[in-house]
Each structure stands twice: as C-alpha cells, then as structure tokens.
Design an enzyme around this catalytic site. Structure first.
Site, PDB file in Angstrom:
ATOM      1  N   ARG A  93       0.862  -1.172   0.000  1.00 23.12           N
ATOM      2  CA  ARG A  93       0.000   0.000   0.000  1.00 23.12           C
ATOM      3  C   ARG A  93       0.905   1.231   0.000  1.00 23.12           C
ATOM      4  O   ARG A  93       2.040   1.187   0.487  1.00 23.12           O
ATOM      5  CB  ARG A  93      -0.907   0.026   1.232  1.00 23.12           C
ATOM      6  CG  ARG A  93      -1.826  -1.183   1.356  1.00 23.12           C
ATOM      7  CD  ARG A  93      -2.656  -1.103   2.634  1.00 23.12           C
ATOM      8  NE  ARG A  93      -3.569  -2.237   2.770  1.00 23.12           N
ATOM      9  CZ  ARG A  93      -3.279  -3.369   3.390  1.00 23.12           C
ATOM     10  NH1 ARG A  93      -2.072  -3.523   3.955  1.00 23.12           N
ATOM     11  NH2 ARG A  93      -4.157  -4.347   3.472  1.00 23.12           N
ATOM     12  N   LYS A  99      -2.113  -1.736   7.584  1.00 27.12           N
ATOM     13  CA  LYS A  99      -3.547  -1.555   7.761  1.00 27.12           C
ATOM     14  C   LYS A  99      -4.039  -2.440   8.893  1.00 27.12           C
ATOM     15  O   LYS A  99      -3.676  -3.616   8.980  1.00 27.12           O
ATOM     16  CB  LYS A  99      -4.276  -1.907   6.466  1.00 27.12           C
ATOM     17  CG  LYS A  99      -5.761  -1.564   6.489  1.00 27.12           C
ATOM     18  CD  LYS A  99      -6.389  -1.798   5.141  1.00 27.12           C
ATOM     19  CE  LYS A  99      -7.857  -1.410   5.161  1.00 27.12           C
ATOM     20  NZ  LYS A  99      -8.491  -1.632   3.823  1.00 27.12           N
ATOM     21  N   HIS A 102      -2.470   2.741  -6.215  1.00 27.26           N
ATOM     22  CA  HIS A 102      -2.920   1.448  -5.698  1.00 27.26           C
ATOM     23  C   HIS A 102      -3.047   0.421  -6.819  1.00 27.26           C
ATOM     24  O   HIS A 102      -3.101  -0.787  -6.566  1.00 27.26           O
ATOM     25  CB  HIS A 102      -4.254   1.608  -4.968  1.00 27.26           C
ATOM     26  CG  HIS A 102      -4.551   0.516  -3.984  1.00 27.26           C
ATOM     27  ND1 HIS A 102      -3.877   0.381  -2.797  1.00 27.26           N
ATOM     28  CD2 HIS A 102      -5.458  -0.499  -4.023  1.00 27.26           C
ATOM     29  CE1 HIS A 102      -4.344  -0.666  -2.135  1.00 27.26           C
ATOM     30  NE2 HIS A 102      -5.300  -1.225  -2.860  1.00 27.26           N
ATOM     31  N   ARG A 146      -0.515  -2.309  -6.683  1.00 25.93           N
ATOM     32  CA  ARG A 146      -0.830  -3.407  -5.762  1.00 25.93           C
ATOM     33  C   ARG A 146      -1.802  -4.384  -6.417  1.00 25.93           C
ATOM     34  O   ARG A 146      -1.656  -5.602  -6.281  1.00 25.93           O
ATOM     35  CB  ARG A 146      -1.393  -2.827  -4.463  1.00 25.93           C
ATOM     36  CG  ARG A 146      -1.743  -3.853  -3.381  1.00 25.93           C
ATOM     37  CD  ARG A 146      -2.047  -3.102  -2.094  1.00 25.93           C
ATOM     38  NE  ARG A 146      -2.840  -3.886  -1.165  1.00 25.93           N
ATOM     39  CZ  ARG A 146      -2.340  -4.681  -0.225  1.00 25.93           C
ATOM     40  NH1 ARG A 146      -1.027  -4.845  -0.129  1.00 25.93           N
ATOM     41  NH2 ARG A 146      -3.127  -5.331   0.613  1.00 25.93           N
ATOM     42  N   HIS A 152      -3.976  -9.565   3.940  1.00 25.38           N
ATOM     43  CA  HIS A 152      -5.426  -9.633   4.087  1.00 25.38           C
ATOM     44  C   HIS A 152      -5.815 -10.610   5.192  1.00 25.38           C
ATOM     45  O   HIS A 152      -5.261 -11.704   5.271  1.00 25.38           O
ATOM     46  CB  HIS A 152      -6.080 -10.087   2.776  1.00 25.38           C
ATOM     47  CG  HIS A 152      -6.013  -9.066   1.696  1.00 25.38           C
ATOM     48  ND1 HIS A 152      -6.148  -9.384   0.358  1.00 25.38           N
ATOM     49  CD2 HIS A 152      -5.829  -7.724   1.750  1.00 25.38           C
ATOM     50  CE1 HIS A 152      -6.051  -8.286  -0.359  1.00 25.38           C
ATOM     51  NE2 HIS A 152      -5.867  -7.263   0.459  1.00 25.38           N
ATOM     52  N   TYR A 183      -9.021  -9.094  -5.991  1.00 21.73           N
ATOM     53  CA  TYR A 183      -7.896  -8.652  -6.812  1.00 21.73           C
ATOM     54  C   TYR A 183      -7.721  -9.516  -8.051  1.00 21.73           C
ATOM     55  O   TYR A 183      -6.850  -9.253  -8.874  1.00 21.73           O
ATOM     56  CB  TYR A 183      -6.599  -8.690  -5.999  1.00 21.73           C
ATOM     57  CG  TYR A 183      -6.481  -7.577  -4.988  1.00 21.73           C
ATOM     58  CD1 TYR A 183      -5.747  -6.429  -5.257  1.00 21.73           C
ATOM     59  CD2 TYR A 183      -7.109  -7.672  -3.754  1.00 21.73           C
ATOM     60  CE1 TYR A 183      -5.645  -5.408  -4.336  1.00 21.73           C
ATOM     61  CE2 TYR A 183      -7.006  -6.656  -2.824  1.00 21.73           C
ATOM     62  CZ  TYR A 183      -6.280  -5.525  -3.115  1.00 21.73           C
ATOM     63  OH  TYR A 183      -6.182  -4.520  -2.199  1.00 21.73           O
TER      64      TYR A 183
END
Length: 205
Positions: A71, A96, A161, A164, A187, A196
């Site tokens: 990120r 995150k 982004h 990513r 994640h 994704y």
C-alpha cells in the site's frame, strides 16, 4: 447502483415516514453492494510506467510498491532496517489494521534497492520527503505515479494502488497459491484477496 439506491431511499421515506408503516412488517432491502473491478496494468504497462518515472527515487518507490505489493502508506514509511536480506523479506510495521507483517523481497528488488541506496544514502527513511527526517508523503508518492503514468502514455483509470492490484493479479497468473497471495498482501480474509483476481481468457479456457 447509485440510481437504485436513490429509489430505495425514496421508497423507505414514503412507507416509513409518510405512511408510517412499521419497519418490521414492511421490509425494503438495501441494494446489493457495487462489485466493480479495478483496471489492471499488464506486465508490459508496469515496465513502461517504471521506465518513465521522472526521478530515480520515484522509480525506486514505484518499483518497490509493485514488486512487494505494498500500500502507498506502507511503502513511504519503509526504513532501511526493514529490509532483511538474509530472510529475503520486507518488514511492514503497523500496516492496515495496525498489524505487522512481512512482504516479499526478491533478488532483483534487493539489487535495485542496494544500487539506489549507494547513490542516495537514505536513512532512516528509504524514501525521505523534503525534510530528511520525515518520510515522503503519500500525496507525493501518488503524484510521482501519475507523472510516470502520463509520461508512459497509459490511459487506464486508477492511482498508485493499481500497482498493488497488478502485483496480486500477476502473482495469481503465474500460479502462486491464493493463500500465499493473501499473506503477502496482509489480508485477514481470503474473500478480500479474491477481489484482486482478474482472470485472463487463457485462464478461463
């Protein structure tokens, strides 16, 4: 979805407020969430974008973002000490969800980071901002991406982004297990990782 949401809101106001119908006996469900998929840069587009970065520092930042699937908030706060060349991982501190994790450090990325460091001698921040004691801002990193994107003639929508997204998609296209990709991206849930995935016609055949 926006138009459907407006209709649902209007109906709820009419039945619940105007007519005074109880919510328990007159249920109006919410519209399903949007499932729009982001555009994904191809390997060729990523290479072209990196080649058109305006400055060497910008190119190294964008390269690291893509090669490790980071990120923007993670890449700008990288420190030299976060690179573990013995284990070939990058330590991501307080990503995150305020959790630590390890990202992928490839041989090629390590070689490029070493060459970059020999020129800039950046410390402690790998990508310092205008003040050496402060990291580059996420806004500056985003601007570097958009400058490189424009210079490369890439018209696909999306910001930094997108690198990513491209990392995750390209890993799966190469046959990397989805659970490994989930771990590399940090994640918590596998369902998040599947967003994704953008399967090519070859993979669908």
């Amino acid at each position: 979805e926006a138009s459907l949401g407006t209709v649902v809101s209007s109906l709820r106001f009419f039945y619940y407020v105007t007519l005074g119908r109880p919510r328990a006996t007159c249920v109006i469900p919410a519209p399903p969430p949007s499932r729009t998929q982001p555009y994904v840069l191809s390997c060729q587009e990523v290479a072209r974008l990196l080649a058109h970065a305006e400055h060497r520092r910008d190119r190294m930042l964008l390269t690291t973002t893509y090669a490790a699937g980071l990120r923007v908030s993670e890449v700008v706060t990288l420190q030299v000490t976060h690179l573990d060349s013995e284990r070939m991982v990058i330590r991501i501190e307080q990503g995150k969800g305020r959790t630590d994790r390890y990202a992928l450090l490839t041989e090629r990325l390590l070689d490029e980071l070493r060459a970059y460091w020999r020129v800039f001698r950046a410390a402690p921040w790998l990508f310092p901002g205008q003040r050496p004691d402060q990291p580059m801002s996420t806004r500056s990193a985003s601007r570097a991406y958009h400058r490189a994107k424009a210079r490369a003639g890439i018209t696909k929508p999306g910001g930094i982004h997108s690198l990513r997204h491209a990392f995750a998609t390209h890993q799966v296209d190469r046959g990397v297990d989805l659970h490994v990709v989930q771990y590399l991206l940090g994640h918590r849930h596998l369902e998040t990782t599947t967003r994704y995935l953008h399967l090519t016609p070859q993979r669908l055949a």
